[in-house]
Design a protein around this motif. Structure first.
Motif, PDB file in Angstrom:
ATOM      1  N   ALA A  15       0.775  -1.348  -0.072  1.00  0.00           N
ATOM      2  CA  ALA A  15      -0.039  -0.031   0.027  1.00  0.00           C
ATOM      3  C   ALA A  15       1.028   1.360  -0.018  1.00  0.00           C
ATOM      4  CB  ALA A  15      -0.901  -0.024   1.316  1.00  0.00           C
ATOM      5  N   PHE A  16       1.870   1.127   0.899  1.00  0.00           N
ATOM      6  CA  PHE A  16       2.746   2.465   0.756  1.00  0.00           C
ATOM      7  C   PHE A  16       3.544   2.793  -0.461  1.00  0.00           C
ATOM      8  CE2 PHE A  16       6.655   4.461   1.498  1.00  0.00           C
ATOM      9  CZ  PHE A  16       6.573   5.380   2.077  1.00  0.00           C
ATOM     10  N   ASN A  17       4.008   1.583  -1.138  1.00  0.00           N
ATOM     11  CA  ASN A  17       4.444   1.698  -2.177  1.00  0.00           C
ATOM     12  C   ASN A  17       3.806   2.305  -3.361  1.00  0.00           C
ATOM     13  OD1 ASN A  17       7.194   0.754  -1.865  1.00  0.00           O
ATOM     14  ND2 ASN A  17       6.791  -1.277  -2.415  1.00  0.00           N
ATOM     15  N   GLN A  18       2.375   1.915  -3.301  1.00  0.00           N
ATOM     16  CA  GLN A  18       1.604   2.389  -4.543  1.00  0.00           C
ATOM     17  C   GLN A  18       1.193   3.789  -3.996  1.00  0.00           C
ATOM     18  OE1 GLN A  18      -2.329   0.338  -4.076  1.00  0.00           O
ATOM     19  NE2 GLN A  18      -1.496  -1.234  -5.393  1.00  0.00           N
ATOM     20  N   MET A  19       0.857   4.216  -2.711  1.00  0.00           N
ATOM     21  CA  MET A  19       0.854   5.486  -2.233  1.00  0.00           C
ATOM     22  C   MET A  19       1.928   6.396  -2.840  1.00  0.00           C
ATOM     23  SD  MET A  19      -0.038   7.065   1.166  1.00  0.00           S
ATOM     24  CE  MET A  19       1.577   7.075   1.820  1.00  0.00           C
ATOM     25  N   SER A  20       3.031   6.023  -2.594  1.00  0.00           N
ATOM     26  CA  SER A  20       4.311   6.856  -2.941  1.00  0.00           C
ATOM     27  C   SER A  20       4.272   6.910  -4.659  1.00  0.00           C
ATOM     28  CB  SER A  20       5.635   6.708  -2.258  1.00  0.00           C
ATOM     29  OG  SER A  20       5.949   5.151  -2.940  1.00  0.00           O
ATOM     30  N   GLY A  21       4.198   5.775  -5.175  1.00  0.00           N
ATOM     31  CA  GLY A  21       4.116   5.812  -6.483  1.00  0.00           C
ATOM     32  C   GLY A  21       3.127   6.971  -6.886  1.00  0.00           C
ATOM     33  N   ARG A  22       1.942   6.787  -6.604  1.00  0.00           N
ATOM     34  CA  ARG A  22       0.746   8.001  -7.021  1.00  0.00           C
ATOM     35  C   ARG A  22       1.098   9.142  -6.543  1.00  0.00           C
ATOM     36  NH1 ARG A  22      -4.133   5.284  -4.565  1.00  0.00           N
ATOM     37  NH2 ARG A  22      -3.562   3.438  -5.538  1.00  0.00           N
ATOM     38  N   LEU A  23       1.832   9.464  -5.563  1.00  0.00           N
ATOM     39  CA  LEU A  23       1.952  10.824  -5.116  1.00  0.00           C
ATOM     40  C   LEU A  23       3.196  11.203  -5.977  1.00  0.00           C
ATOM     41  CD1 LEU A  23       2.599  11.032  -1.321  1.00  0.00           C
ATOM     42  CD2 LEU A  23       1.356  12.441  -2.648  1.00  0.00           C
TER      43      LEU A  23
END
Ligand code: ADP
Length: 255
Positions: A15-23
């Motif tokens: 989830a963290f990776n996904q979020m930082s990718g999106r950011l």
């Protein structure tokens, strides 16, 4: 047990990776946006600067020369103002009230009426066929979205061409399709045209007074209302752009 915790940690990491990718994606988009905006502002400013310098050097104060000078200045200032207005519109969208009930028929006919003069000047016929139905949203914004699509259809139409606007409502969705006989949009650019400042042909768009923000505004307004806009079909002899919006709740049979 430990396995469950490991699994949770794994999920969190994903989830963290996904979020930082999106950011990251948002940062890149913002950087591109500022970069493009700065470049777009630079051109009219450079023209103004050059013209002022020339005027100062030549000291040609004959009335015709002064008239020419003022006309060029005015054109560039108008262009800058149009850019600032569109940019402001793009930034304030989220705060806008979206609970108004409105008739797409009136909205579309209103926009077509506003374009009657520029269309007539180039013998372009605009045919509107929309059944009576209801939408919920922000009237000013939806008018802007519809207007921009019709304006492009007229703007990129050949002299004597025809523009067709068809609306229909089915399965809780209102669809509007704007068809023109313009030069079309190359397949590989059909997504990019909705990005701020993107223009297929810079000089052609500029000639017609475009700043490349019209379709990105349509895209933002459509998405803000839970809808979408896309190129449905396009070839060298014309384009069909489709705007979809959720119908108002009553029409979808909800309480
Ligand atoms: P502009 O101010 O340049 O019209 P838009 O954001 O409205 O900016 O459109 C982006 C680009 O998409 C235009 O510069 C043009 O190249 C292309 N485009 C938009 N609508 C049409 C159309 N109906 N037919 C052909 N090309 C179009």
């Amino acid at each position: 047990g430990f396995g469950r915790i490991g699994q949770r940690v794994g999920e969190l990491a994903r989830a963290f990776n996904q979020m930082s990718g999106r950011l990251n994606q948002v940062f890149v988009m913002q950087k591109n946006f500022s970069h493009n905006a700065a470049h777009e502002f630079r051109t009219p400013l450079a023209v103004l600067k050059t013209r002022i310098g020339l005027f100062r050097k030549k000291r040609d104060f004959r009335p015709e020369a002064v008239q020419d000078f003022l006309q060029i200045m005015e054109g560039e200032v108008d262009r800058l103002s149009a850019m600032v207005s569109s940019l402001l519109e793009l930034t304030n969208l989220e705060q806008m009230e979206r609970g108004e009930r409105l008739s797409p028929e009136q909205l579309i006919q209103g926009a077509a009426d506003e374009l009657a003069l520029p269309a007539a000047e180039r013998q372009i016929s605009v045919l509107v066929e929309v059944p009576p139905c209801t939408l919920t949203g922000n009237e000013r914004l939806l008018h802007r979205a519809v207007f921009n699509l019709l304006e492009n259809a007229v703007k990129y139409s050949p002299t004597g061409g025809s523009v067709h606007v068809a609306g229909r409502q089915a399965d809780g969705v209102f669809r509007m399709e704007v068809t023109d006989q313009g030069p079309g949009i190359p397949v590989e650019l059909r997504r990019q045209i909705f990005e701020p400042f993107f223009r297929v042909d810079k000089s052609r768009s500029r000639e017609k007074g475009g700043v490349g923000l019209g379709l990105s505004l349509v895209w933002e307004i459509a998405h803000l209302h839970g809808g979408d806009v896309r190129v449905r079909e396009s070839c060298e002899s014309g384009t069909a752009i489709e705007l979809t919006l959720p119908a108002s709740e009553e029409e979808r049979g909800m309480p």
